[in-house]
Design an enzyme around this catalytic site. Structure first.
Site, PDB file in Angstrom:
ATOM      1  CD  GLU A   1      -2.589   1.232   2.668  1.00  0.00           C
ATOM      2  OE1 GLU A   1      -3.000   0.120   3.071  1.00  0.00           O
ATOM      3  OE2 GLU A   1      -2.815   2.299   3.264  1.00  0.00           O
TER       4      GLU A   1
ATOM      5  CD  GLU B   1      -3.274   7.141   5.789  1.00  0.00           C
ATOM      6  OE1 GLU B   1      -4.300   6.565   6.197  1.00  0.00           O
ATOM      7  OE2 GLU B   1      -2.125   6.725   6.016  1.00  0.00           O
TER       8      GLU B   1
END
Length: 470
Positions: A338, A343
């Site tokens: 990933e 974020e």
């Protein structure tokens, strides 16, 4: 307080990245000529391995050593035995403990400053809290290194702050005690300079300019797939993902992902998630997403990537399983990797994270590799960027690199990033990270992430492959 002056002069240099191939597949692709600077990493004007020897990082950055024979009055050099969460272990093993002041002679200009920390001792959160001031201004207040690495010690923490102005030839960094003794492992300062204007190629984009000026429409179905998911499917997230215009729409030239507090199919919140799997499956390249993020505790927006073949390195499941995401019996994640381009969690406003997850390095073993940059105006538009080559991934915001991850070997467990990935944009509410700082603040809802554009560039003018080629 006593201080030691470090005078470290250097030239900003660009470290060339090499891309051998850009793979591209999908049902619909854009091929519009464009121009972008090449991927690059900056050598710091200041690069000091605090408390340790001269060091060359795996991504090519050179750090000067600390002359520990000449002590600062209130700090001493020391070393810790082990480090997690970084490829640059020697950089974090050495440190100074105690109040510290550094005065660097640098050219006048606009700087990004990166500080590197690790907590050596297994002591409680709150035992070591300190302030960091740069140019006399508070930058990090009541910083607790352990609290910022999920409560675990001996885990590397990297923080970058941009727009540090130097007008008198001096860059000053100070660490001041709040509780316990401050700690620091390394300092870098990058001068903002224009990157070279060499040819690149825009190979895919969505400018979100198709909606009528006086209305809205769904994102283009030949560019984006909308996920329809229940709450708790992944990460214990509180929202249901819907395809309703209330949650996802293109309006006034931007993609809007909007979260609401409402009872909906067993959930107390709704939001949206879109992805490009089967439409844009990308192997290497440069990605840029211009977006603004929501404020509010409990919000968790992300710009990220998952493997388009999630079972490539899976050992406990294959494509016959109905769903691999959120399936604890399937190790497609983290085995196949990933890439988190951006974020942000609302309980820690302004701290933007870039992270990789792999079988060798992920949160469950407290060893995920990540960096962070502080954006006080995160609710305004910024350009979140990723440069992905055959041997290195680099994270940037507004052309400032703040984190890199280097291919260590041919081992897929550490580098599953030689396969196609696809893009994901989502706004989650709550979840195991979104609620980590406290309960969801319903007063912040509705909340939205707005995306002005998504652009993907080849790193060489002729690197893009034609549609449906092998």
């Amino acid at each position: 307080m006593g201080s030691k002056q470090w005078v470290i002069a250097g030239l900003v240099r660009l470290c060339a990245q090499v891309v051998t191939l850009l793979g591209f597949s999908g049902a619909a692709m854009a091929a519009v000529d464009g121009s972008r600077p090449p991927p690059s990493a900056l050598q710091g004007v200041v690069s000091l391995n605090v408390g340790g020897k001269a060091y060359v990082a795996s991504d090519g950055r050179h750090f000067s050593g600390d002359d520990c024979a000449v002590e600062q009055a209130d700090s001493a050099c020391a070393n810790m035995a082990s480090i997690k969460g970084t490829q640059h272990i020697p950089l974090y093993q050495s440190y100074r403990l105690g109040e510290q002041t550094y005065d660097f002679e640098v050219p006048d200009g606009d700087y990004a400053v990166t500080l590197h920390f690790a907590e050596p001792f297994d002591q409680a959160v709150g035992s070591r809290v300190f302030d960091v001031r740069i140019q006399g201004q508070p930058i990090f207040q009541q910083l607790d290194v352990r609290a910022n690495r999920d409560g675990h010690h001996q885990a590397a923490l990297s923080r970058t702050v941009d727009h540090i102005a130097v007008s008198d030839g001096q860059l000053e960094v100070e660490l001041k005690t709040v509780e316990g003794a401050p700690i620091l492992s390394a300092i870098e300062a990058f001068q903002r300079v224009p990157l070279p204007d060499t040819a690149g190629r825009l190979i895919w984009s969505d400018e979100f300019d198709d909606a009528p000026k006086d209305g809205h429409q769904a994102p283009r179905s030949d560019r984006w797939v909308i996920d329809i998911w229940p709450a708790r499917k992944v990460n214990d997230e509180d929202q249901a993902y819907t395809g309703r215009a209330k949650n996802v729409r293109v309006e006034s030239g931007v993609l809007i992902l909007e979260a609401h507090q409402e009872a909906y199919q067993g959930a107390n919140y709704t939001a949206a998630r879109v992805h490009t799997k089967g439409l844009l499956d990308l192997q290497y390249g440069q990605i840029e997403v211009r977006a603004k993020l929501p404020r509010g505790q409990g919000t968790w927006p992300a710009i990220w990537m998952l493997p388009s073949n999630p079972f490539k390195f899976a050992t406990t499941c294959d494509a016959s399983v109905p769903e691999w995401q959120g399936n604890a019996d399937c190790d497609a994640w983290p085995n196949s990797g990933e890439i988190d381009i951006m974020e942000h969690v609302g309980f820690d406003p302004g701290v933007v994270h870039g992270t990789v997850h792999t079988k060798a390095y992920y949160w469950a073993n407290w060893n995920q590799h990540k960096g962070s940059i502080v954006l006080p105006d995160f609710d305004q538009f910024h350009r979140y960027q990723l440069i992905w080559t055959v041997d290195q991934i680099t994270w940037l915001v507004d052309d400032i690199p703040y984190f890199s991850y280097v291919r260590e070997s041919q081992d897929w467990a550490a580098w599953p990033f030689s396969e196609p990935f696809h893009l994901i944009l989502n706004l989650a509410i709550g979840g195991n990270w979104g609620r980590a700082g406290g309960p969801i603040d319903n007063r912040a809802l509705p909340a939205r992430m707005e995306v002005d554009y998504v652009r993907v560039y080849a790193l060489e003018p002729d690197a893009a492959m034609p549609p449906d080629s092998e």
